[in-house]
Scaffold this motif. Structure first.
Motif, PDB file in Angstrom:
ATOM      1  N   PRO A   6       1.031  -1.169  -0.293  1.00 34.99           N
ATOM      2  CA  PRO A   6       0.046  -0.245  -0.517  1.00 34.99           C
ATOM      3  C   PRO A   6       0.999   1.331  -0.139  1.00 34.99           C
ATOM      4  O   PRO A   6       2.025   0.937   0.445  1.00 34.99           O
TER       5      PRO A   6
ATOM      6  N   PRO B  53     -10.881   1.925  -1.449  1.00 33.39           N
ATOM      7  CA  PRO B  53     -10.069   0.817  -2.302  1.00 33.39           C
ATOM      8  C   PRO B  53      -8.530   1.917  -1.691  1.00 33.39           C
ATOM      9  O   PRO B  53      -8.402   3.124  -1.741  1.00 33.39           O
TER      10      PRO B  53
ATOM     11  N   TRP C  34      -1.923  -0.529  -4.404  1.00 35.69           N
ATOM     12  CA  TRP C  34      -1.072  -1.430  -4.211  1.00 35.69           C
ATOM     13  C   TRP C  34       0.428  -0.487  -5.019  1.00 35.69           C
ATOM     14  O   TRP C  34       0.566  -1.008  -6.416  1.00 35.69           O
TER      15      TRP C  34
ATOM     16  N   GLY D  91      -6.168  -1.355  -4.889  1.00 35.36           N
ATOM     17  CA  GLY D  91      -6.515  -2.520  -4.329  1.00 35.36           C
ATOM     18  C   GLY D  91      -7.700  -2.070  -2.864  1.00 35.36           C
ATOM     19  O   GLY D  91      -7.462  -1.940  -2.455  1.00 35.36           O
ATOM     20  N   TYR D  92      -8.396  -3.775  -3.275  1.00 33.43           N
ATOM     21  CA  TYR D  92      -9.997  -2.935  -2.077  1.00 33.43           C
ATOM     22  C   TYR D  92      -9.357  -4.561  -1.370  1.00 33.43           C
ATOM     23  O   TYR D  92      -8.812  -5.712  -1.406  1.00 33.43           O
TER      24      TYR D  92
ATOM     25  N   GLU E 179      -7.300  -6.641   2.070  1.00 30.38           N
ATOM     26  CA  GLU E 179      -5.404  -7.102   2.031  1.00 30.38           C
ATOM     27  C   GLU E 179      -6.086  -8.674   3.106  1.00 30.38           C
ATOM     28  O   GLU E 179      -6.981  -8.888   3.576  1.00 30.38           O
TER      29      GLU E 179
ATOM     30  N   CYS F 234      -0.942  -8.588   1.020  1.00 29.12           N
ATOM     31  CA  CYS F 234      -1.707  -8.542  -0.346  1.00 29.12           C
ATOM     32  C   CYS F 234      -3.159  -8.528  -0.509  1.00 29.12           C
ATOM     33  O   CYS F 234      -4.017  -7.916   0.252  1.00 29.12           O
ATOM     34  N   CYS F 235      -3.418  -7.231  -1.495  1.00 33.82           N
ATOM     35  CA  CYS F 235      -4.830  -7.163  -1.175  1.00 33.82           C
ATOM     36  C   CYS F 235      -5.692  -8.326  -2.170  1.00 33.82           C
ATOM     37  O   CYS F 235      -5.475  -9.255  -2.572  1.00 33.82           O
ATOM     38  N   ARG F 236      -7.006  -7.961  -2.034  1.00 35.43           N
ATOM     39  CA  ARG F 236      -7.283  -9.413  -1.936  1.00 35.43           C
ATOM     40  C   ARG F 236      -8.510  -9.840  -3.294  1.00 35.43           C
ATOM     41  O   ARG F 236      -8.663 -10.807  -3.980  1.00 35.43           O
TER      42      ARG F 236
ATOM     43  N   GLY G 135      -8.087  -6.432  -6.700  1.00 35.26           N
ATOM     44  CA  GLY G 135      -8.383  -5.339  -7.389  1.00 35.26           C
ATOM     45  C   GLY G 135      -7.872  -5.155  -8.827  1.00 35.26           C
ATOM     46  O   GLY G 135      -7.890  -5.997  -9.775  1.00 35.26           O
TER      47      GLY G 135
END
Length: 146
Positions: free
Chosen positions: A8, A44, A47, A53-54, A56, A69-71, A73
């Motif tokens: 992020p 969001p 990243w 990204g949405y 994590e 990590c982002c879940r 995106g």
């Protein structure tokens, strides 16, 4: 151990979208952002320099390396939009569900590790993409609960 490059940042998502080139990708990006926000229910964050990204999660690779990590995106890249979705859970039913959605999505291609590429949102069925984001979001919590 090297630090992860994709993490992020403090960059504004709105400012990033406003600067996306070419214009066609910039016009698609708010539509994708609204869809991801609707499905995930989260704001969001950027990243790295180009991924919106949405949510994590944290995981540890077999090597012992810990990553965040982002879940879910996307990245509105010059050639194609890159959509980052965990394609399925560990069960065969989820894999089959995801493949059935891919068959209905429209013009797309797949990359390694869950990347879904689309040239423009006009090429795909956004209702199907919404279902795919929802499935990937749900499966991300089953696979990575924290």
């Amino acid at each position: 151990m090297a630090e992860a490059k994709t993490k992020p940042t403090q960059v504004s998502v709105a400012e990033f979208i406003a600067a996306v080139e070419p214009a066609s990708k910039r016009e698609d990006a708010p539509v994708l952002d609204a869809l991801f926000r609707k499905v995930t229910g989260v704001e969001p964050e950027m990243w790295g320099p180009t991924i919106i990204g949405y949510g994590e999660y944290n995981t540890v690779y077999d090597s012992g390396r810990k990553v965040r990590c982002c879940r879910a995106g996307f990245s509105p890249r010059k050639a194609k939009h890159s959509l980052y979705l965990l394609p399925c859970g560990d069960d065969e039913g989820s894999k089959a569900d995801f493949e059935a959605l891919l068959a209905r999505l429209g013009k797309h291609s797949l990359g390694q590790g869950g990347c879904l590429y689309v040239n423009k949102i006009g090429d795909i069925d956004l209702g199907v993409l919404e279902e795919m984001i929802a499935l990937a979001w749900k499966n991300s919590f089953a696979r990575y609960p924290d």
